[in-house]
Scaffold this motif. Structure first.
Motif, PDB file in Angstrom:
ATOM      1  N   LEU A   1      23.120  84.732  -4.006  1.00 49.38           N
ATOM      2  CA  LEU A   1      21.698  85.290  -4.503  1.00 49.38           C
ATOM      3  C   LEU A   1      21.983  86.800  -4.432  1.00 49.38           C
ATOM      4  CD1 LEU A   1      19.225  82.883  -2.740  1.00 49.38           C
ATOM      5  CD2 LEU A   1      20.018  83.016  -4.982  1.00 49.38           C
TER       6      LEU A   1
ATOM      7  N   LEU B   1      22.619  87.519  -0.935  1.00 53.94           N
ATOM      8  CA  LEU B   1      22.467  86.341   0.183  1.00 53.94           C
ATOM      9  C   LEU B   1      23.519  85.314  -0.243  1.00 53.94           C
ATOM     10  CD1 LEU B   1      18.484  86.312  -0.136  1.00 53.94           C
ATOM     11  CD2 LEU B   1      20.046  87.519   1.576  1.00 53.94           C
ATOM     12  N   GLY B   2      23.806  84.511   0.972  1.00 54.65           N
ATOM     13  CA  GLY B   2      24.486  83.327   0.613  1.00 54.65           C
ATOM     14  C   GLY B   2      26.246  83.407   1.022  1.00 54.65           C
TER      15      GLY B   2
ATOM     16  N   GLU C   1      17.190  90.013   6.318  1.00 49.11           N
ATOM     17  CA  GLU C   1      17.171  88.942   5.407  1.00 49.11           C
ATOM     18  C   GLU C   1      15.966  87.948   5.365  1.00 49.11           C
ATOM     19  OE1 GLU C   1      20.990  87.725   4.963  1.00 49.11           O
ATOM     20  OE2 GLU C   1      22.033  89.629   4.476  1.00 49.11           O
ATOM     21  N   ASP C   2      16.143  87.375   6.511  1.00 51.71           N
ATOM     22  CA  ASP C   2      15.035  86.149   6.853  1.00 51.71           C
ATOM     23  C   ASP C   2      13.501  86.614   6.699  1.00 51.71           C
ATOM     24  OD1 ASP C   2      16.923  84.396   7.014  1.00 51.71           O
ATOM     25  OD2 ASP C   2      17.016  84.593   9.312  1.00 51.71           O
TER      26      ASP C   2
ATOM     27  N   ARG D   1      20.847  83.979  -9.216  1.00 47.25           N
ATOM     28  CA  ARG D   1      21.961  83.333  -8.843  1.00 47.25           C
ATOM     29  C   ARG D   1      23.177  83.457  -9.514  1.00 47.25           C
ATOM     30  NH1 ARG D   1      21.239  76.865  -7.110  1.00 47.25           N
ATOM     31  NH2 ARG D   1      20.097  77.076  -9.027  1.00 47.25           N
TER      32      ARG D   1
ATOM     33  N   TRP E   1      17.546  79.929  -1.081  1.00 48.30           N
ATOM     34  CA  TRP E   1      18.149  80.486   0.039  1.00 48.30           C
ATOM     35  C   TRP E   1      17.781  79.670   1.291  1.00 48.30           C
ATOM     36  CZ3 TRP E   1      21.131  82.967   2.908  1.00 48.30           C
ATOM     37  CH2 TRP E   1      20.920  83.536   3.953  1.00 48.30           C
ATOM     38  N   ASP E   2      16.714  78.878   1.469  1.00 45.75           N
ATOM     39  CA  ASP E   2      16.593  77.869   2.399  1.00 45.75           C
ATOM     40  C   ASP E   2      17.657  76.679   2.328  1.00 45.75           C
ATOM     41  OD1 ASP E   2      14.468  79.216   3.468  1.00 45.75           O
ATOM     42  OD2 ASP E   2      12.802  77.911   2.296  1.00 45.75           O
TER      43      ASP E   2
ATOM     44  N   LYS F   1      20.881  77.995   3.936  1.00 41.42           N
ATOM     45  CA  LYS F   1      20.788  78.507   5.478  1.00 41.42           C
ATOM     46  C   LYS F   1      20.833  76.698   6.074  1.00 41.42           C
ATOM     47  CE  LYS F   1      17.194  80.813   5.377  1.00 41.42           C
ATOM     48  NZ  LYS F   1      15.942  81.423   6.054  1.00 41.42           N
TER      49      LYS F   1
END
Length: 600
Positions: free
Chosen positions: A59, A71-72, A464-465, A474, A540-541, A544
């Motif tokens: 991401l 992210l990721g 990030e969180d 994406r 993103w969730d 994780k």
């Protein structure tokens, strides 16, 4: 970086700041790409390159503050080795140190910045110097078990050798005629001597193997041990009973280890510690130790503490290796050590207050640098007097690999020399702590979290969180792999920079990056999908959750492997033989156990 800064308008400081920050970030990403090529650490080779969940891809998002995040992607959290991870971890540690230090001094406490070094030359290995200063590392559980097993086997072999030697000597005495028995026994002892010597050497080697997996204290640990420091209840005077620690009100310290390498004397590891003193302790209603009154230590006690640390530091280095002992005195004109030598340097820290604004100022050292910066921001430092920081070595390797003329690259050394230096550095710092708080100090100062490797990982994901997403895209597994392979990971992070909040515009910029990676416009467009803020959060969730599940599965697998390893080797062999020969006519278990022992 200088060219990027020069492009900014001289009368626009903010533009200069942004361009300088962008140039530094680009340099860090370039150094990490070099790390992908030369590192022996698999986590470093995959940092920012491999994906946490290939099915969901990577991401590239824009936050509400206008920052871009990727992210990721996997993160190595190697504070010693990775310039990208190190920067974020050290920034978090700097904030913690600043917060705790300013709070302590504002409460009336006292703090010192102490630098600790050792004498060295080009013949010294970095691992040996790090052991002398910081202490040796403990081996892994598997290494400890293997070393202890080898020692037990060598011990048993030595006992068998002694028994066999005694049997041979007694047989020689028994078989020899009267009058020559002593001569026969002496000849037999000479005959078995090589066998005993070999067994003794094997045992010594096995014992050394155990000692290398056991942690040994370095000069740093010796500073805060011993009766003179901690006190001795058997003494008659109160000062001796409470020790120097009690007299100066020692609260704790924060330690950071730094390494540079020069072209003459090679490795120069050194330790910076911020020591907090002037505190007393009390016990709360729950029986926990808490900070009580704050006081100003007596100057004589502070001088005694400094003298004691100098003596302990130089004495332990002398014991470890006489060549490591720093000089006790200095003859260099105008040297900042004030003639006290170069092994231990004390700087008292002060704080200024702005009475009108009641603002907090960071405690400063005499040279105007924040002690938190001195301690934590080792990734930003450059070497002095011809020394290079490890990340400067990494940058030089990347430039030389890219065909840049060696004379145009900062630093020194050929490509192969720099690579060899880096590999030695990787091995020497593996498993060591770069920044460490003494036990309980964080809690006493109200600093949450910890300073372990797991806490370093948390620091990487901290922002990030908590971020609020404004827009994003994406990128598929294939797309991210292509861009990383072409070294366009930094360009990908820049695609979401800005405050436009336009996912379509971010997509167009990312497609352009993918095209630069060699893809056709059609393929590049298929790699990138625009997402709204809600979709970014959902993906993103999912990433994780997948990562947590895989980590749990890996931990369970490691536990099963560890449990299998704890089963004695001889018992495992016996069980295997029993299974293979279960259909034989023998007493299966008895026969299998004898086979495992080597009997017929």
């Amino acid at each position: 970086m200088a060219k990027a800064v020069a492009a900014a308008t001289e009368d626009d400081p903010e533009a200069i700041r942004r361009k300088t920050a962008a140039a530094r970030k680009a340099a860090r990403y370039g150094q990490r790409r070099t790390l992908w090529r030369i590192s022996g650490d698999p986590k470093c080779r995959g940092c920012g390159r491999n994906l946490m969940d290939p099915e969901n891809g990577a991401l590239c998002v824009q936050t509400s503050e206008g920052y871009s995040l990727i992210l990721g992607v996997q993160k190595c959290a190697r504070i010693w080795l990775c310039p990208v991870c190190s920067r974020k971890i050290r920034q978090k540690r700097t904030e913690e140190i600043d917060s705790g230090l300013v709070d302590w001094i504002e409460r009336g406490g006292t703090a010192f910045l102490v630098s600790l070094t050792a004498r060295h030359d080009f013949r010294d290995r970095l691992a040996d110097l790090m052991d002398a200063l910081q202490g040796s590392r403990k081996g892994s559980d598997a290494q400890v078990r293997k070393a202890r097993k080898n020692r037990a086997e060598a011990d048993a072999a030595y006992e068998r050798a002694e028994e066999e030697a005694d049997r041979i000597v007694q047989a020689a005495r028994r078989d020899a005629p009267a009058g020559v028995k002593k001569r026969a026994m002496a000849a037999a002892r000479e005959e078995v001597a090589p066998m005993l010597t070999a067994a003794r050497r094997a045992l010594a080697k096995a014992q050394d193997g155990v000692s290398t997996t056991t942690r040994r204290a370095g000069a740093y640990q010796r500073l805060i041990t011993g009766g003179q420091w901690a006190g001795d209840p058997r003494k008659s005077s109160e000062a001796a009973v409470i020790g120097l620690r009690g007299r100066i009100g020692y609260v704790g310290m924060i330690r950071a280890t730094e390494v540079t390498v020069g072209d003459t004397n090679l490795w120069h590891p050194h330790i910076h510690v911020i020591v907090l003193v002037g505190g007393s302790f009390a016990t709360d209603l729950d029986g926990h130790q808490v900070l009580g009154d704050v006081f100003t230590p007596d100057e004589e006690d502070l001088a005694a503490w400094e003298k004691h640390w100098r003596k302990v530091w130089t004495g332990h280095l002398q014991k470890t290796n006489p060549k490591y002992r720093p000089s006790d005195t200095c003859s260099i004109p105008d040297c900042k050590c004030d003639g006290k030598g170069h092994g231990v340097d004390f700087k008292r820290l002060e704080t200024a207050y702005d009475a009108k604004k009641a603002a907090k100022y960071v405690a400063k050292t005499q040279d105007g640098k924040s002690p938190a910066y001195e301690l934590a921001a080792g990734d930003l430092k450059t070497g002095r007097d011809g020394n290079m920081s490890p990340f400067e070595v990494l940058g030089r390797i990347g430039d030389l690999m890219g065909g840049v003329d060696p004379d145009d690259v900062p630093g020194h050394g050929s490509l192969q020399w720099c690579i060899d230096i880096w590999h030695e550095y990787e091995k020497a710092v593996a498993g060591r702590r770069a920044i460490e708080w003494t036990r309980g100090l964080r809690q006493l100062l109200g600093i949450t979290g910890g300073d372990t490797e797991e806490d370093d990982i948390d620091a990487l994901f901290d922002g990030e969180d908590a971020a609020e997403f404004r827009a994003g895209v994406r990128v598929t597994d294939d797309g991210w792999a292509a861009m990383a392979r072409k070294g366009l990971d930094f360009e990908a992070t820049q695609a979401a920079e800005g405050t436009d909040g336009d996912s379509a515009a971010i997509r167009d910029r990312m497609v352009s990056v993918a095209t630069d990676a060699g893809a056709t416009p059609e393929v590049a467009a298929g790699w990138v999908e625009p997402l709204n803020p809600v979709q970014v959060g959902e993906v993103w969730d999912a990433i994780k959750e997948t990562s947590v599940r895989r980590s749990a599965e890996a931990a369970a697998r490691r536990r099963r492997e560890r449990d299998r390893e704890t089963l004695p080797d001889r018992l495992r062999l016996a069980l295997l033989v029993l299974v293979l020969d279960v259909h034989s006519g023998r007493d299966g278990w008895t026969w299998a156990w004898s086979r495992a022992e080597g009997r017929n």
